[in-house]
Design an enzyme around this catalytic site. Sequence first.
Site, short mmCIF file in Angstrom:
data_model
loop_
_atom_site.label_atom_id
_atom_site.label_comp_id
_atom_site.label_asym_id
_atom_site.label_seq_id
_atom_site.Cartn_x
_atom_site.Cartn_y
_atom_site.Cartn_z
CG ASP A 40 55.52 -36.81 39.33
OD1 ASP A 40 56.66 -37.13 39.72
OD2 ASP A 40 54.92 -35.80 39.74
NE ARG A 173 54.47 -34.50 42.52
CZ ARG A 173 55.27 -35.11 43.39
NH1 ARG A 173 54.75 -35.76 44.41
NH2 ARG A 173 56.57 -35.07 43.23
#
Length: 225
Positions: A40, A173
């Site tokens: 990310d 996440r």
Amino acid sequence: MPKGLLLVDKPCGWTSFEVVSLLKRRFAKGEKVGHGGTLDPFATGLLPILFGREWTKKASSLLKGEKEYVFTMRFGVETDTCDLTGRVVKVCPVPEESQIRDALSSFTGRIRQEVPLFSAAKFRGKPLYCYARKGIAPTQKTRDVEINSLEFIEYLCPDATLRVRCSGGTYVRILARDLARNINSCAHLIALRRIKVSRWTVDEAHPLWSLLEGESLPLLEESLC
């Protein structure tokens, strides 16, 4: 043209695609270049990049081993992206350290995860984040992943830092989000660093800025076998 494996220490704020594109323009115009697993934009750490068609074709077999991350999750707030770039969607009480430690064993072994809407996973040929940015929510897919170890490092309330060794395709996440929900709290990632992919570690990687200052790339020209 360069051919081989390059280990990059990706800086915060760059997408994996941007790193690949920059290095391709600088060193390998016209050559096939790919990376070995998306990080990310807010994440840092080891990003393997493969140069040459022979190498990109072998990416999945070369990099199929486990991955290791160190991450910091902030309890008390959940966001729609499950990280610090997202919009706040929930506020919760923060847990005690003992609750976090006690929950870790529930997230080792084979677990099932939702694929996050804000991700590069594809739906009908398009990344899910394209739909999410338009407020469209396709039916969320799930996948089984393997958590080989989940280690507590420290808790400086409301921030907990953990280390995870996991299979490819694991969304850290979502791991953080689900761990928090399991103890009646909520959380989002504020830091994520990949420190190992298969047999390679971030200690072997080169900062992006140092690569751009050089005239050639320090490729690992190992056997493709």
